[in-house]
Structure formats: C-alpha cells, structure tokens
Design an enzyme around this catalytic site. Sequence first.
Site, short mmCIF file in Angstrom:
data_model
loop_
_atom_site.label_atom_id
_atom_site.label_comp_id
_atom_site.label_asym_id
_atom_site.label_seq_id
_atom_site.Cartn_x
_atom_site.Cartn_y
_atom_site.Cartn_z
N ARG A 33 40.86 35.68 46.48
CA ARG A 33 40.74 37.14 46.58
C ARG A 33 39.88 37.59 47.76
O ARG A 33 39.68 38.79 47.96
CB ARG A 33 40.19 37.71 45.25
N CYS B 123 40.24 47.82 35.75
CA CYS B 123 40.37 47.06 36.99
C CYS B 123 41.49 47.54 37.91
O CYS B 123 41.52 47.18 39.08
CB CYS B 123 40.54 45.59 36.68
N ASP C 44 46.28 38.86 42.93
CA ASP C 44 45.45 39.70 42.06
C ASP C 44 45.09 41.05 42.70
O ASP C 44 44.20 41.75 42.20
CB ASP C 44 44.16 38.94 41.70
N HIS D 233 34.11 39.35 33.53
CA HIS D 233 33.36 40.41 34.20
C HIS D 233 32.48 41.17 33.20
O HIS D 233 32.84 41.29 32.03
CB HIS D 233 34.32 41.44 34.83
N ARG E 85 31.70 35.28 39.20
CA ARG E 85 32.22 35.95 40.40
C ARG E 85 31.12 36.67 41.20
O ARG E 85 31.29 36.95 42.38
CB ARG E 85 33.27 37.00 40.01
N GLU F 160 39.73 47.44 41.61
CA GLU F 160 38.34 47.71 41.23
C GLU F 160 37.39 46.65 41.76
O GLU F 160 36.22 46.93 42.03
CB GLU F 160 38.23 47.76 39.71
N ASP F 161 37.89 45.42 41.92
CA ASP F 161 36.99 44.33 42.32
C ASP F 161 36.62 44.37 43.80
O ASP F 161 35.74 43.62 44.23
CB ASP F 161 37.62 42.98 41.95
N LEU G 257 45.12 34.78 38.93
CA LEU G 257 44.09 33.95 38.29
C LEU G 257 44.07 34.23 36.79
O LEU G 257 44.26 35.37 36.36
CB LEU G 257 42.72 34.27 38.88
#
Length: 264
Positions: A92, A256, A67, A169, A138, A72-73, A25
Amino acid sequence: MSVFAVTSFDNAIVRRPASSIANGLRSVDVGPPNYEDVLREHEAYCLALRTAGVAVEELDALEDFPDSVFVEDTALVFGDGAILLRPGASSRFGEAAAIRPTLERRFPTLIELPAAGFVDGGDVLVLPDRVLIGLSARTDQAGAEALVAALARLGRKGEVVRTPLGVLHFKSDCALLDEETVLATARLSSAGFFDGLDVVVVPDGDEPAANALRINDTLFVSDAYPRTAEGLAADGFHVISLSTREIAKVDAGLSCMSLRWRAG
Ligand code: CIR
C-alpha cells in the site's frame, strides 16, 4: 483547548474499487471478495453518504493497488488542511502518492509526514478535543509521533495510544456515535482511552460492528450485526444499515472507504 465538530461533514473523497481487490490484504483467507458485489456495496455506500448530505468525489480505480478503495488509510483531512499519511503495509506504500494531487487540489494546506515511520488512517480517531493515534502492526511509534507534530501545525492535539493486539486498526474497534459518545468493543473500552466520553459497548460477538460511521444525522452500521444496529436505533440514533459482506473479506468496514471533512 480547542474543540472541533467531528461528526459534521459536507465533503468526502472515495475511490472506485479495483478488480484487483481480489488480491487485497486479509488476516484470514475466506476466499476473494466478488468484484461485482464489492462494486454494489461501494455504490450503496456512496449513495448513502450523498443522502446524508455529503458531496462525494469518486476517484478512478487503481488496479496496481488492490486495497486502494480504502482511502481512509492514506490521509487525515480537516476543513483547514490535510495530512498525507504513510500506510504501513508494503503493498500500500504507493497509495499516498496516488492521492496526493487530489489532496493538493482540494485542501488549502497539505502536510507531508517525514520519510520515517508509518501511519494508517484506520488507526486514527478524531475526537472533539484530541486525536487518538493507535499503535498497531501498521502504525509505529515514529509515524505516530510525526503525526502528532503534523496535527500540532493544524492546532490539534494528538495522543498516542495502543490498538488492541490482533486488531487491524484502532478504528476497527471503535467509532464516534456523536460528539460525546464512542461505540467500542469491550477490549478497547476497558483500555481507558475514552476519558470524558460516554462509551457504548457492542455486544459480544458483534465486534466488527464497532467500525460504524456517523455522518451528520445518520449513523451507518454494518447490516451483518442487527443486534448492534437495533440497540443503537433504540438509543435514538438514526441508523442505516449497509452491507459490508464482501469488503469484510479483506478486513474492511464502513469508515475506511472515505475521507470526510467539513469545508463550509
Ligand atoms: C488492509 O489490510 O489494509 C485492507 N485490506 C483493509 C483496510 C481497512 N482500512 C481501514 O479500516 N481503515
């Protein structure tokens, strides 16, 4: 009020980049990142974490998730437990399930968010006395509130704030420099979320440099922003510059690519 150490880490989980990162992305398309160069940036990052005193577990690449290197996400981790997050981009969604077995193996407690709402870990800044959760494209209100409840189960206080409009973010625009100091963009520092902390503002034009990463005695900064790096070194930080040229093409920075915690 409990106060936790937040720049001291002895463990990290990373994930090897997938060659599908070419389809990652991105908000602006400047062409796909070169896979070999992404691998080089990732290897340098892992080595840097190890040199800073962290034991790094590297998970296998997930080609189905372009991704997925940005672990981290998917989760928020502490020595006493982990919270499985719900990444907000549809491509994701499956990444949290993919990392779940690792978190079950590594943490004494794994809390799952209810199946409503979304939170990306990139929107979460862990401070010594509270955890800031930035609403964004997000991370929505339902996800943020669920995360506040999950944090309470781990004895931590969550506070819902707002990621600046147009910023991917919350942590795209800030990082902890030490237990009392935040590095932030001007647009974020003026929002008043950092009460009780000193704020160092990145120079105009260096906004992406705000996604720095403090690990133990070392502060990692993108090598694309020497003004920021030199300023922080002059302030007394032990700065190591790392390349983010390729991953920046898919809107990523330094925080990230890892989940970090102190186990011992
Ligand atoms: C995304 O848009 O989800 C990825 N291309 C970049 C994620 C960066 N994650 C982060 O800063 N925590």
